[in-house]
Scaffold this motif. Sequence first.
Motif, PDB file in Angstrom:
ATOM      1  N   ILE A   1     -44.792 -29.069 -16.007  1.00  0.00           N
ATOM      2  CA  ILE A   1     -44.417 -28.598 -17.336  1.00  0.00           C
ATOM      3  C   ILE A   1     -43.142 -27.790 -17.174  1.00  0.00           C
ATOM      4  CG2 ILE A   1     -45.133 -27.285 -19.366  1.00  0.00           C
ATOM      5  CD1 ILE A   1     -48.062 -27.795 -18.477  1.00  0.00           C
TER       6      ILE A   1
ATOM      7  N   THR B   1     -44.803 -25.057 -13.271  1.00  0.00           N
ATOM      8  CA  THR B   1     -44.089 -24.652 -14.472  1.00  0.00           C
ATOM      9  C   THR B   1     -43.049 -23.600 -14.097  1.00  0.00           C
ATOM     10  OG1 THR B   1     -44.375 -24.017 -16.799  1.00  0.00           O
ATOM     11  CG2 THR B   1     -45.730 -22.836 -15.173  1.00  0.00           C
TER      12      THR B   1
ATOM     13  N   ILE C   1     -45.746 -29.166 -23.167  1.00  0.00           N
ATOM     14  CA  ILE C   1     -46.670 -28.136 -23.651  1.00  0.00           C
ATOM     15  C   ILE C   1     -46.780 -28.134 -25.174  1.00  0.00           C
ATOM     16  CG2 ILE C   1     -45.061 -26.200 -23.793  1.00  0.00           C
ATOM     17  CD1 ILE C   1     -48.534 -26.043 -22.221  1.00  0.00           C
TER      18      ILE C   1
ATOM     19  N   VAL D   1     -48.639 -21.832 -20.768  1.00  0.00           N
ATOM     20  CA  VAL D   1     -49.441 -22.771 -19.984  1.00  0.00           C
ATOM     21  C   VAL D   1     -50.826 -22.193 -19.706  1.00  0.00           C
ATOM     22  CG1 VAL D   1     -49.637 -23.912 -17.730  1.00  0.00           C
ATOM     23  CG2 VAL D   1     -47.464 -23.950 -18.960  1.00  0.00           C
TER      24      VAL D   1
END
Length: 151
Positions: A60, A107, A86, A115
């Motif tokens: 992400i 991430t 996301i 997240v």
Amino acid sequence: MNTKLIHTVFEKEALRVPQNIAVEEEGSSISYEKLNHTSNELTLLLSGLGVCKDSIVSVILPSGINLVKTLLAVFKSGGVYLPVDISFSEKRLSQIFAQCQAKIIVTNTELKEQVINVCNHLSIKLRYLVVLDQDKTFLYDAQNKFIQFSG
């Protein structure tokens, strides 16, 4: 059949033109040599967390240097790169994580809290959260407890 893997092609290019710019983003850039080095460091971390052939790693991250570094590291460790946005709906995120059962998410600092909130809200069973911040990497366990820092 001559199969060329993206990370091996990249590594050959890094040896051929180490000081050339590999990736540019808003106000910053990274050379092939530095990108190869930092992706190797992340590869070691991912491998140490159990990423191997066919392990799914959810990523992400926005486009840029950290995304390219992570792609290379996932490929070098033998893992499978799963890009996740996301901003997907909760239903879609639940489907993705239920089907892939990825235990590691990579991430960045800016998206970390979002997240974590999504994972908690959707009861996603994570093992590790890897958080990239410029030249640093932070590792958290499933309970969001800090484990280690590198960089």
